[in-house]
Design an enzyme around this catalytic site. Structure first.
Site, PDB file in Angstrom:
ATOM      1  N   HIS A 273     -10.159  -3.771   0.564  1.00  0.00           N
ATOM      2  CA  HIS A 273      -9.430  -2.860  -0.499  1.00  0.00           C
ATOM      3  C   HIS A 273      -7.928  -2.460   0.289  1.00  0.00           C
ATOM      4  O   HIS A 273      -7.554  -1.460  -0.237  1.00  0.00           O
ATOM      5  CB  HIS A 273     -10.160  -1.655  -1.684  1.00  0.00           C
ATOM      6  CG  HIS A 273     -11.377  -0.852   0.195  1.00  0.00           C
ATOM      7  ND1 HIS A 273     -12.020  -1.445   1.022  1.00  0.00           N
ATOM      8  CD2 HIS A 273     -11.465   0.598  -0.303  1.00  0.00           C
ATOM      9  CE1 HIS A 273     -12.462  -0.391   1.235  1.00  0.00           C
ATOM     10  NE2 HIS A 273     -12.018   0.517   0.746  1.00  0.00           N
ATOM     11  N   CYS A 274      -8.507  -2.385   1.680  1.00  0.00           N
ATOM     12  CA  CYS A 274      -7.720  -1.923   2.245  1.00  0.00           C
ATOM     13  C   CYS A 274      -6.245  -2.664   3.071  1.00  0.00           C
ATOM     14  O   CYS A 274      -5.545  -2.369   2.588  1.00  0.00           O
ATOM     15  CB  CYS A 274      -8.206  -1.132   3.332  1.00  0.00           C
ATOM     16  SG  CYS A 274      -8.663   0.808   2.086  1.00  0.00           S
ATOM     17  N   ILE A 275      -6.392  -3.112   3.721  1.00  0.00           N
ATOM     18  CA  ILE A 275      -6.247  -3.859   4.851  1.00  0.00           C
ATOM     19  C   ILE A 275      -5.096  -4.736   4.618  1.00  0.00           C
ATOM     20  O   ILE A 275      -4.511  -4.924   5.143  1.00  0.00           O
ATOM     21  CB  ILE A 275      -7.157  -4.735   6.100  1.00  0.00           C
ATOM     22  CG1 ILE A 275      -8.258  -3.790   6.422  1.00  0.00           C
ATOM     23  CG2 ILE A 275      -6.423  -5.304   7.541  1.00  0.00           C
ATOM     24  CD1 ILE A 275      -8.587  -4.047   7.858  1.00  0.00           C
ATOM     25  N   ASP A 278      -2.708  -1.984   2.495  1.00  0.00           N
ATOM     26  CA  ASP A 278      -2.022  -0.772   3.274  1.00  0.00           C
ATOM     27  C   ASP A 278      -1.074  -1.158   3.728  1.00  0.00           C
ATOM     28  O   ASP A 278       0.488   0.160   3.685  1.00  0.00           O
ATOM     29  CB  ASP A 278      -2.957  -0.271   4.074  1.00  0.00           C
ATOM     30  CG  ASP A 278      -4.565   0.222   3.638  1.00  0.00           C
ATOM     31  OD1 ASP A 278      -4.545  -0.051   2.113  1.00  0.00           O
ATOM     32  OD2 ASP A 278      -5.159   0.658   3.887  1.00  0.00           O
TER      33      ASP A 278
END
Length: 438
Positions: A273-275, A278
């Site tokens: 869900h991030c890398i 973002d």
């Protein structure tokens, strides 16, 4: 006693009611930690089936055990609801909702904005709102603060606002909510003090920064640092492959340097869900300031190209055996985005499955953590987990290792699969003509 002092007192005495909005991979571990310390927690989620499941003491996430949820419900300290009007019952509202990208790879703040708009009519004096969702610098000040203040409450005096990015790493046995330092930035100095009281009881260390914008940038830097380094090692993998050099041997040798080098390992692309997301939040926001984040964008291009690179290796391996992708039976081994979890968000395995389906491959997957392919916004497969067996492996034209779960018997896979495309270095120390490194 001022509104701020009264709220800090309630937080420190653990008599405050904690509201957590979004009961997923971030919200549930946070809930359990607050309950562990004796806080009453009111959990909000817009999925009625998840609310019902949680109130029945069942966990929707594999690595969070149902007995933990059942204990939290059973002791009377946790209740889940879809009724946002109950936000007025909470002293703290912690927002843990998704911040994905839209179809144009631009930030999609609809969950954050929608959640804020839903709770604003029910906010009251003496509450603190904390946003934990990853986002671009300025979101807290530009999007949340005006909305929260639209009802007449003055942010920093009547109600308090902070940004404190989540740092969850699902199924990581070495770190848990309590032991991961918590960055916190307030909308104002008064907000910062309340934010530190909100988190000071539940984590071993709160890391204060000067503003919400600094906290938002901190979260982006953490994950962009990883994305850039993964992009670098993925590019090195492709170069090493063309040169006939074992990239894992090179990484292991470089890692013996006791300073100045941190090992990163290649894979089939970025997931979670991030890398994968973002960096795009920062590149989008940077354009507002007339800046092009070329270094970050280049790493994104490399990482985004990895599934295609893997699939070319797979097609070449099949061609070398007189087979085409069309009509070949291909087993995807591991479809979660990383090992030993059931989290499918942004998994590169799914992108590869989409391509293989378009090319006419006969697909199956084996993932002990994902019993059936879950509903996803952009991907649909009517497939269920195929247990590994001698017969199953022998019946495939190719086994593609997309995620290297520990529960898989890789000796068995090597013994019976006719062709293996290994994207995770499972067989890095083995030489076998039917193993293709990708």
């Amino acid at each position: 006693m001022s509104v701020q002092q009264e709220l800090i007192k309630r937080l420190q005495e653990r008599s405050a009611v904690i509201g957590i909005i979004g009961l997923g991979y971030v919200g549930l571990p946070l809930m359990l930690r607050y309950v562990e310390l004796g806080y009453h927690v009111l959990g909000f989620d817009n999925d009625p089936s998840k609310v019902e499941q949680l109130n029945a003491g069942q966990s929707p996430i594999e690595h969070i055990h149902s007995d933990q949820i059942a204990d939290a419900v059973g002791c009377g300290l946790f209740e889940a609801t879809s009724d946002m009007s109950r936000a007025s019952q909470a002293d703290a509202l912690i927002i843990c909702v998704p911040t994905p990208l839209d179809r144009y790879r631009q930030p999609d703040l609809s969950y954050v904005v929608g959640t804020t708009d839903a709770v604003v009519p029910h906010m009251r004096f003496g509450q603190v709102v904390s946003l934990e969702s990853t986002t671009y610098p300025g979101t807290t000040e530009e999007e949340l603060a005006p909305r929260i203040g639209s009802g007449g409450l003055k942010v920093g005096e009547d109600i308090f606002l902070v940004y404190s990015p989540e740092r969850e790493d699902p199924a990581n046995p070495d770190f848990k909510t309590q032991t991961i330092p918590k960055v916190c930035g307030g909308y104002s100095p008064a907000c910062q003090e309340v934010g530190q009281a909100l988190y000071g009881q539940v984590v071993d260390r709160v890391v204060p920064v000067s503003s919400a914008r600094a906290a938002e940038m901190t979260k982006l830097l953490e994950n962009i640092h990883r994305a850039v380094n993964i992009g670098l090692v993925n590019e090195m993998k492709m170069v090493a492959d063309r040169m006939g050099i074992d990239i894992y041997e090179v990484i292991d040798a470089a890692a013996t340097k006791p300073f100045g080098f941190v090992p990163y390992y290649p894979g089939p692309g970025l997931g979670g869900h991030c890398i994968p997301i973002d960096p795009f939040y920062l590149t989008w926001k940077a354009r507002e300031y007339g800046l092009n984040t070329r270094f970050i964008e280049l790493a994104g291009e490399v990482n985004s190209s990895m599934p295609e690179w893997v699939l070319r290796k797979l097609a070449d391996a099949l061609n070398a055996r007189g087979k085409a992708v069309h009509g070949s039976r291909i087993l995807i081994l591991g479809i979660a985005y990383k090992k030993n979890v059931d989290d499918m968000r942004e998994s590169p395995a799914v992108e590869m499955m989409e391509y293989l389906r378009e090319q006419g491959a006969v697909l199956a997957y084996s993932d002990p953590h994902v019993p059936s392919f879950p509903p996803m916004r952009e991907h649909q497969f009517d497939l269920e987990h195929t247990p590994i067996s001698e017969e199953t492996l022998a019946a495939q034209d190719c086994v593609l290792i997309a995620t290297d779960h520990d529960a898989v018997d890789y000796d068995q896979v090597q013994k019976y699969a006719p062709l293996i495309v290994d994207t995770r270095g499972v067989y890095r120390d083995r030489t076998d003509p039917k193993i293709v490194r990708a």
